[in-house]
Design an enzyme around this catalytic site. Sequence first.
Site, PDB file in Angstrom:
ATOM      1  CG  ASP A  43     -57.462 -54.248   4.079  1.00 41.27           C
ATOM      2  OD1 ASP A  43     -57.724 -55.619   4.057  1.00 41.27           O
ATOM      3  OD2 ASP A  43     -56.281 -53.801   4.271  1.00 41.27           O
ATOM      4  CB  SER A  44     -60.479 -58.427   1.221  1.00 35.19           C
ATOM      5  OG  SER A  44     -61.711 -58.232   2.149  1.00 35.19           O
ATOM      6  CG  ASP A  82     -59.297 -54.958   7.768  1.00 37.94           C
ATOM      7  OD1 ASP A  82     -58.824 -55.639   8.755  1.00 37.94           O
ATOM      8  OD2 ASP A  82     -59.404 -55.813   6.625  1.00 37.94           O
ATOM      9  CE  LYS A 112     -58.854 -58.219   9.738  1.00 30.81           C
ATOM     10  NZ  LYS A 112     -57.736 -58.038   9.006  1.00 30.81           N
ATOM     11  CD  GLU A 114     -53.550 -57.435   7.134  1.00 34.66           C
ATOM     12  OE1 GLU A 114     -54.674 -57.143   6.505  1.00 34.66           O
ATOM     13  OE2 GLU A 114     -52.288 -57.242   6.685  1.00 34.66           O
ATOM     14  CD  GLU A 181     -55.657 -64.182   5.234  1.00 33.55           C
ATOM     15  OE1 GLU A 181     -56.017 -64.267   3.924  1.00 33.55           O
ATOM     16  OE2 GLU A 181     -56.000 -63.040   5.664  1.00 33.55           O
TER      17      GLU A 181
END
Length: 278
Positions: A43-44, A82, A112, A114, A181
């Site tokens: 999603d970056s 993501d 993915k 978080e 990260e």
Amino acid sequence: MKTKTDFLKMKEQGEPITMLTAYDYPSAKLAEEAEVDMILVGDSLGMVVLGYDSTVPVTVEDMIHHTKAVRRGAKETFIVTDMPFMSYHVSLQETMVNARRIVQESGAHALKVEGAGEVISTIQYLTNAGIPVVAHLGLTPQSVGVLGGYKVQGKDAESAKKLIEDAKKCEEAGAIALVLECVPMQLAELISEQLTIPTIGIGAGQKVDGQVLVYHDLISYGVNRVPKFVKQYTSVQEEIVRGISQYVTEVKTRQFPEEKHSFTMKEEECLVLYGGKQ
């Protein structure tokens, strides 16, 4: 195409896993040609290719759109996508709807998510439904406001122990891999040793089971500054600007296009067109 089983075997044999972000067809195609083990549609993309200030505005539709393009460019590479902000911090039923859409409509092989806490039950829920899940701990960009900015996580013993506990919970819930990260390399090594699933580091040192970088950071494309953990292997940005600048100059001075770049008519057709006058 490598699978979950292959990644587990790579960890067992000590072979580092390579992961790279890709957001579109050409970048995915090049990543596959370079034999990257795994592609992350992060999603970056919100910040890197859509120009947002954070990942928060990215939607499920955005992730589906970009993953479909990546899938077309990398048909033989394992693709992780993501789940964007607030797409899995809802009821488990709504989470499943979002997850199903991404997997079915985009062709992603895994999703993915978080964080830990309530996300642990989400990992378990999706796993039980047959959707492979990659966990993500440490600096979690979707929660950067809560974390107080883009800072290294787990720097003191107490928070480090919490990350170790969370990592184990992610594995127990069924995660097939764990992205770490911006954590101290000593902590990343310790977590990697205590898990059977692969750890993929980004700003987590060398003693993890694999590495991931953002495509645009790695080749210096459209970025002004990069984090400390990024190594830029080449700079296409300078060449792109040089090429575009030369194009602008040649158009302004009428050097482009040349005759070899143009199409012509036969002389007799020109005579008809101009009424016999040229």
